[in-house]
Design a protein around this motif. Structure first.
Motif, PDB file in Angstrom:
ATOM      1  N   LEU A  33       0.828  -1.206   0.000  1.00  6.74           N
ATOM      2  CA  LEU A  33       0.000   0.000   0.000  1.00  6.74           C
ATOM      3  C   LEU A  33       0.866   1.261   0.000  1.00  6.74           C
ATOM      4  O   LEU A  33       0.375   2.345  -0.295  1.00  6.74           O
ATOM      5  N   LEU A  34       2.141   1.105   0.342  1.00  8.82           N
ATOM      6  CA  LEU A  34       3.049   2.245   0.474  1.00  8.82           C
ATOM      7  C   LEU A  34       4.124   2.225  -0.607  1.00  8.82           C
ATOM      8  O   LEU A  34       4.798   1.213  -0.811  1.00  8.82           O
ATOM      9  N   TRP A  35       4.287   3.375  -1.292  1.00 13.53           N
ATOM     10  CA  TRP A  35       5.243   3.490  -2.393  1.00 13.53           C
ATOM     11  C   TRP A  35       6.104   4.737  -2.205  1.00 13.53           C
ATOM     12  O   TRP A  35       5.630   5.771  -1.727  1.00 13.53           O
ATOM     13  N   LYS A  65       6.005   0.569   8.717  1.00 10.24           N
ATOM     14  CA  LYS A  65       6.609   1.233   7.554  1.00 10.24           C
ATOM     15  C   LYS A  65       5.836   2.511   7.201  1.00 10.24           C
ATOM     16  O   LYS A  65       6.425   3.505   6.772  1.00 10.24           O
ATOM     17  N   VAL A  66       4.513   2.465   7.380  1.00  8.53           N
ATOM     18  CA  VAL A  66       3.684   3.637   7.085  1.00  8.53           C
ATOM     19  C   VAL A  66       3.913   4.723   8.134  1.00  8.53           C
ATOM     20  O   VAL A  66       4.051   5.910   7.805  1.00  8.53           O
ATOM     21  N   GLN A 208      -8.601  -8.259   0.915  1.00  9.79           N
ATOM     22  CA  GLN A 208      -7.570  -7.941  -0.070  1.00  9.79           C
ATOM     23  C   GLN A 208      -6.748  -6.738   0.382  1.00  9.79           C
ATOM     24  O   GLN A 208      -5.519  -6.706   0.219  1.00  9.79           O
ATOM     25  N   TYR A 209      -7.421  -5.768   0.965  1.00  6.43           N
ATOM     26  CA  TYR A 209      -6.739  -4.559   1.425  1.00  6.43           C
ATOM     27  C   TYR A 209      -5.761  -4.880   2.553  1.00  6.43           C
ATOM     28  O   TYR A 209      -4.623  -4.403   2.563  1.00  6.43           O
ATOM     29  N   LYS A 210      -6.173  -5.692   3.489  1.00  2.57           N
ATOM     30  CA  LYS A 210      -5.321  -6.049   4.622  1.00  2.57           C
ATOM     31  C   LYS A 210      -4.088  -6.834   4.178  1.00  2.57           C
ATOM     32  O   LYS A 210      -3.047  -6.807   4.840  1.00  2.57           O
ATOM     33  N   LYS A 211      -4.196  -7.507   3.042  1.00  3.55           N
ATOM     34  CA  LYS A 211      -3.047  -8.221   2.469  1.00  3.55           C
ATOM     35  C   LYS A 211      -2.181  -7.281   1.623  1.00  3.55           C
ATOM     36  O   LYS A 211      -1.168  -7.711   1.057  1.00  3.55           O
ATOM     37  N   GLU A 212      -2.597  -6.023   1.520  1.00  3.00           N
ATOM     38  CA  GLU A 212      -1.917  -4.999   0.723  1.00  3.00           C
ATOM     39  C   GLU A 212      -1.853  -5.374  -0.753  1.00  3.00           C
ATOM     40  O   GLU A 212      -0.963  -4.942  -1.490  1.00  3.00           O
ATOM     41  N   ASN A 213      -2.810  -6.144  -1.190  1.00  4.23           N
ATOM     42  CA  ASN A 213      -2.836  -6.601  -2.581  1.00  4.23           C
ATOM     43  C   ASN A 213      -3.597  -5.581  -3.429  1.00  4.23           C
ATOM     44  O   ASN A 213      -4.791  -5.726  -3.689  1.00  4.23           O
ATOM     45  N   ILE A 214      -2.888  -4.541  -3.850  1.00  2.00           N
ATOM     46  CA  ILE A 214      -3.565  -3.465  -4.571  1.00  2.00           C
ATOM     47  C   ILE A 214      -4.040  -3.908  -5.949  1.00  2.00           C
ATOM     48  O   ILE A 214      -4.969  -3.326  -6.507  1.00  2.00           O
ATOM     49  N   VAL A 282       9.225   5.168  -8.867  1.00  2.00           N
ATOM     50  CA  VAL A 282       8.205   4.805  -7.874  1.00  2.00           C
ATOM     51  C   VAL A 282       8.418   3.344  -7.505  1.00  2.00           C
ATOM     52  O   VAL A 282       8.270   2.460  -8.336  1.00  2.00           O
ATOM     53  N   LYS A 283       8.788   3.107  -6.243  1.00  2.00           N
ATOM     54  CA  LYS A 283       9.097   1.763  -5.774  1.00  2.00           C
ATOM     55  C   LYS A 283       8.225   1.384  -4.576  1.00  2.00           C
ATOM     56  O   LYS A 283       7.945   2.238  -3.726  1.00  2.00           O
ATOM     57  N   PRO A 284       7.828   0.112  -4.484  1.00  2.00           N
ATOM     58  CA  PRO A 284       7.057  -0.339  -3.317  1.00  2.00           C
ATOM     59  C   PRO A 284       7.952  -0.427  -2.096  1.00  2.00           C
ATOM     60  O   PRO A 284       9.134  -0.788  -2.202  1.00  2.00           O
ATOM     61  N   ILE A 285       7.429  -0.065  -0.941  1.00  2.00           N
ATOM     62  CA  ILE A 285       8.145  -0.251   0.323  1.00  2.00           C
ATOM     63  C   ILE A 285       7.539  -1.488   0.972  1.00  2.00           C
ATOM     64  O   ILE A 285       6.384  -1.477   1.393  1.00  2.00           O
ATOM     65  N   MET A 286       8.315  -2.554   1.054  1.00  2.00           N
ATOM     66  CA  MET A 286       7.797  -3.842   1.497  1.00  2.00           C
ATOM     67  C   MET A 286       7.903  -4.026   3.013  1.00  2.00           C
ATOM     68  O   MET A 286       7.131  -4.759   3.603  1.00  2.00           O
ATOM     69  N   LYS A 287       8.866  -3.388   3.627  1.00  2.00           N
ATOM     70  CA  LYS A 287       9.053  -3.539   5.071  1.00  2.00           C
ATOM     71  C   LYS A 287       9.279  -2.203   5.726  1.00  2.00           C
ATOM     72  O   LYS A 287       9.776  -1.274   5.110  1.00  2.00           O
TER      73      LYS A 287
END
Length: 287
Positions: A33-35, A65-66, A208-214, A282-287
């Motif tokens: 969810l965070l980029w 992370k957020v 789906q949202y809680k899994k961060e599966n955009i 634009v990169k995903p922040i995974m942790k």
């Protein structure tokens, strides 16, 4: 009904993402969810976060992370600046219809609306008669979460921004945002959307949202049975393009934490891909 109205006003912006539909092929994106936004001469890194706008308190989460990204940002940017009392006043005013529903809808539409209200939310037509159809949609959307205690991501971010004393900005005004809904839907289309709202679909979306599966969130919210291409263009594509066009001035000298509906992140014409096409990294922040 007073508390019901306040809740509907608080939830109003959910319409702009949970009603963002029309299925298309799209580039696959990582589950985050965070980029991070960088490059193209930016002096500081900014962040893009996808929200669900409102969620049951038991499902609410804000990952470390957020929190870290928010704490390192100099500015909060939302779809609409809901910290502005003037915007909130406009929102309350526009939540009421220009005319009562029994004057704007046909007899058949009124009959259909009353049946939907009774079945799905236990309300009568008389109870919502002075509201706009958009406000009625907010009430019905809230009901599909099937809980008494709802939390609102944007309001939480605003509270945190006030605690830190940082600026809050918005991409668009309440008046402009709600005007988009009027362009996007006919009354019959709105009523059809009411019929399709249900607890099961909202539960699926939350999962789906809680899994961060955009990617799945985007696909779930891009169901052709709920929106035509005109509405997609008005509610997603045009707004995404406008936001990306206005973004440089918001992130030029400051690190911004940008929080918009998660449906705006996915898709080839989503904010992530548009930013990349504009030359940003634009990169995903995974942790």
């Amino acid at each position: 009904m007073k508390n019901l109205f306040k809740s509907a006003v608080a939830a109003f912006t959910i319409l702009m993402s949970l009603s963002s539909q029309a299925q298309t092929k799209t580039t696959s994106l990582e589950n985050s969810l965070l980029w991070e936004i960088s490059g193209k001469g930016l002096s500081k890194t900014s962040y893009l976060y996808g929200t669900i706008h409102m969620i049951c308190a038991d499902d609410y989460f804000l990952s470390d992370k957020v929190k870290k990204a928010f704490e390192s940002s100099d500015k909060l940017v939302l779809e609409v600046n809901l910290s502005d009392p003037a915007e909130l006043a406009v929102m309350q005013q526009m939540a009421m219809g220009k005319e009562t529903l029994d004057k704007t809808l046909t007899t058949d539409q009124l009959f259909k609306l009353e049946a939907i209200l009774k079945e799905k939310v236990g309300l009568s037509l008389q109870q919502v008669n002075s509201y706009s159809l958009s406000t009625v949609m907010s009430l019905m959307s809230m009901k599909t979460f099937n809980c008494a205690d709802l939390k609102f991501y944007e309001m939480d971010f605003i509270a945190k921004a006030k605690e830190r004393g940082i600026e809050v900005a918005g991409f668009e005004s309440v008046k402009a945002q709600l005007g988009i809904i009027e362009k996007a839907y006919t009354n019959d289309e709105m009523l059809s959307m009411f019929e399709n709202m249900n607890i099961a679909e909202t539960s699926k979306l939350v999962s789906q949202y809680k899994k961060e599966n955009i990617q799945d969130v985007y696909t779930n919210l891009t169901d052709v049975k709920n929106m035509n291409l005109i509405a997609k263009n008005e509610m997603l594509d045009k707004r995404n393009a406008n936001w990306v066009q206005n973004l440089p001035q918001l992130v030029k000298d400051q690190s911004a934490f940008i929080a918009v509906g998660a449906a705006h992140l996915g898709g080839d014409l989503g904010v992530i891909n548009l930013l990349r096409k504009a030359g940003y990294t634009v990169k995903p922040i995974m942790k």
